[in-house]
Design a protein around this motif. Structure first.
Motif, PDB file in Angstrom:
ATOM      1  N   ALA A  65       0.836  -1.208   0.000  1.00  0.00           N
ATOM      2  CA  ALA A  65       0.000   0.000   0.000  1.00  0.00           C
ATOM      3  C   ALA A  65       0.866   1.251   0.000  1.00  0.00           C
ATOM      4  CB  ALA A  65      -0.918  -0.007   1.210  1.00  0.00           C
ATOM      5  N   THR A  66       0.254   2.374  -0.355  1.00  0.00           N
ATOM      6  CA  THR A  66       0.926   3.676  -0.359  1.00  0.00           C
ATOM      7  C   THR A  66       0.154   4.646   0.518  1.00  0.00           C
ATOM      8  OG1 THR A  66      -0.331   4.553  -2.238  1.00  0.00           O
ATOM      9  CG2 THR A  66       1.682   3.284  -2.736  1.00  0.00           C
ATOM     10  N   VAL A  67       0.813   5.741   0.856  1.00  0.00           N
ATOM     11  CA  VAL A  67       0.131   6.809   1.580  1.00  0.00           C
ATOM     12  C   VAL A  67      -1.016   7.354   0.732  1.00  0.00           C
ATOM     13  CG1 VAL A  67       0.395   9.143   2.518  1.00  0.00           C
ATOM     14  CG2 VAL A  67       2.116   7.396   3.010  1.00  0.00           C
ATOM     15  N   GLY A  68      -0.849   7.346  -0.583  1.00  0.00           N
ATOM     16  CA  GLY A  68      -1.934   7.759  -1.467  1.00  0.00           C
ATOM     17  C   GLY A  68      -3.172   6.899  -1.308  1.00  0.00           C
ATOM     18  N   ASP A  69      -2.981   5.591  -1.072  1.00  0.00           N
ATOM     19  CA  ASP A  69      -4.127   4.711  -0.829  1.00  0.00           C
ATOM     20  C   ASP A  69      -4.867   5.123   0.441  1.00  0.00           C
ATOM     21  OD1 ASP A  69      -3.470   3.185  -3.066  1.00  0.00           O
ATOM     22  OD2 ASP A  69      -2.213   1.818  -1.892  1.00  0.00           O
TER      23      ASP A  69
END
Length: 372
Positions: A65-69
């Protein structure tokens, strides 16, 4: 609570300006327990849990996962609540979410507060190693050392340590993946929203230079350092965090401080701020927001008229130290010595001759100092 949305708690009037509060990795929205109720007097406060933390479903996030998610989940939550633009404050990983929103979704943010966080978290290696160990062993070992990672020696908060102990390992590891990949240093100059940075001077995880780096790159940034705070400042130093957030979020405070300086002078206000302690911080914030931000900015009366009223009230209650300060303020607001004398003579009729006698002595001393 729907499985498709982040678990959250809403406090404050539905008609108030919305404020979203983001947590640190390993904690729940309980991180904001000492701050959110106070903020909810003037805001519609929405605090949320990371996936697999508190009441949020682990399945909201996957490995890699990313911070954008995470930011996307926050926007889905806001949309579900009918919130368009909002103020945002976040701690650590929650602060990284706020930075992502400011860079990639600036149309949604009114203003931003980033607390004990960073535009990068020290590179991928340590986070990849932590994620791997959590996937193998779970999170109990993290709960054991949580107080030393989060707080200064001798301080702890069992509720937050329990949040760490009960976090879902796969979701926690996925959040580590997001931190490993996060680096917005080359985009900080794109942030146009008014931004508050709060650093804990005892914070080993995201020390003050991380916040200074953001402050130096963001044009509309203010940096506050808290000397007694480590990584979870809202839990350890809630009054100091509350004061900083109120000053940042509440337009009355900004206007009030400007008027306070115009009326009382920079030297007096600087002195009052220099003497401020954690014990008096909320009172100083109250004065700036309420007395100076709401009352003295009301255009119904001129500042000359307000000075006359203030002088009279201070004489009536015998507040002669305060009277000296407001005699100086009255001069700044355009009253002549003769007009000040006329106001004090009026108080002799309605407040009593002894009170007016003391008032004249105080005013004469102040006016003589001005002439000298």
């Amino acid at each position: 609570m729907t499985e498709n949305l982040l678990n959250h708690r809403v406090e404050g009037p539905a008609s108030a300006p919305p404020l979203l509060l983001g947590p640190s990795l390993g904690t729940s929205y309980a991180l904001w327990d000492a701050v959110a109720p106070e903020l909810s007097t003037a805001h519609r406060v929405v605090r949320w849990d990371l996936p697999g933390h508190g009441g949020s479903a682990p399945g909201l996030i996957k490995a890699g996962a990313t911070v954008g998610d995470l930011a996307g989940l926050v926007l889905e939550l806001a949309d579900s609540l009918g919130i368009g633009r909002f103020a945002y404050a976040g701690v650590s990983l929650g602060g990284a979410v706020g930075l992502h929103l400011a860079v990639h979704h600036p149309d949604r943010l009114e203003n931003l507060a980033v607390i004990c966080s960073s535009a990068h978290f020290g590179g991928a290696t340590s986070w990849e190693e932590r994620a791997g160990r959590v996937r193998r062993e779970g999170v109990e070992w993290l709960a054991e050392n949580a107080p030393s990672r989060w707080f200064t020696p001798g301080f702890t908060m069992p509720r937050l340590v329990e949040d760490q102990r009960t976090a879902d390992p796969e979701a926690y590891a996925a959040c580590c993946d997001a931190l490993a990949a996060f680096d917005l240093r080359d985009r900080l100059g794109d942030i146009a929203v008014r931004t508050l940075l709060v650093a804990g001077r005892q914070d080993a995880a995201t020390p003050p230079p991380h916040l200074r780096e953001i402050a130096d790159a963001v044009a509309a940034a203010t940096l506050v350092e808290l000397p007694d705070a480590a990584h979870l400042a809202p839990a350890q130093c809630p009054e100091a965090v509350l004061t900083a957030l109120r000053s940042h979020l509440d337009g009355f405070a900004g206007r009030g401080m400007a008027v306070r300086r115009e009326v009382l002078g920079d030297a007096h206000v600087d002195g009052a701020q220099a003497r401020q302690t954690p014990f008096t911080a909320r009172f100083q914030d109250f004065i700036s927001r309420y007395a100076w931000g709401e009352i003295w900015t009301d255009p119904t009366l001129s500042r000359r008229e307000r000075s006359m009223i203030t002088l009279t009230a201070l004489v009536a209650h015998g507040h002669y130290d305060e009277l000296a300060m407001h005699v100086r303020a009255a001069r700044r607001n355009g009253l002549t010595p003769e007009e000040i004398g006329a106001v004090l003579l009026q108080t002799a009729v309605y407040c009593g001759v002894p009170a007016a006698n003391s008032a004249f002595a105080t005013a004469q001393r102040v006016l003589a100092e001005e002439e000298g």
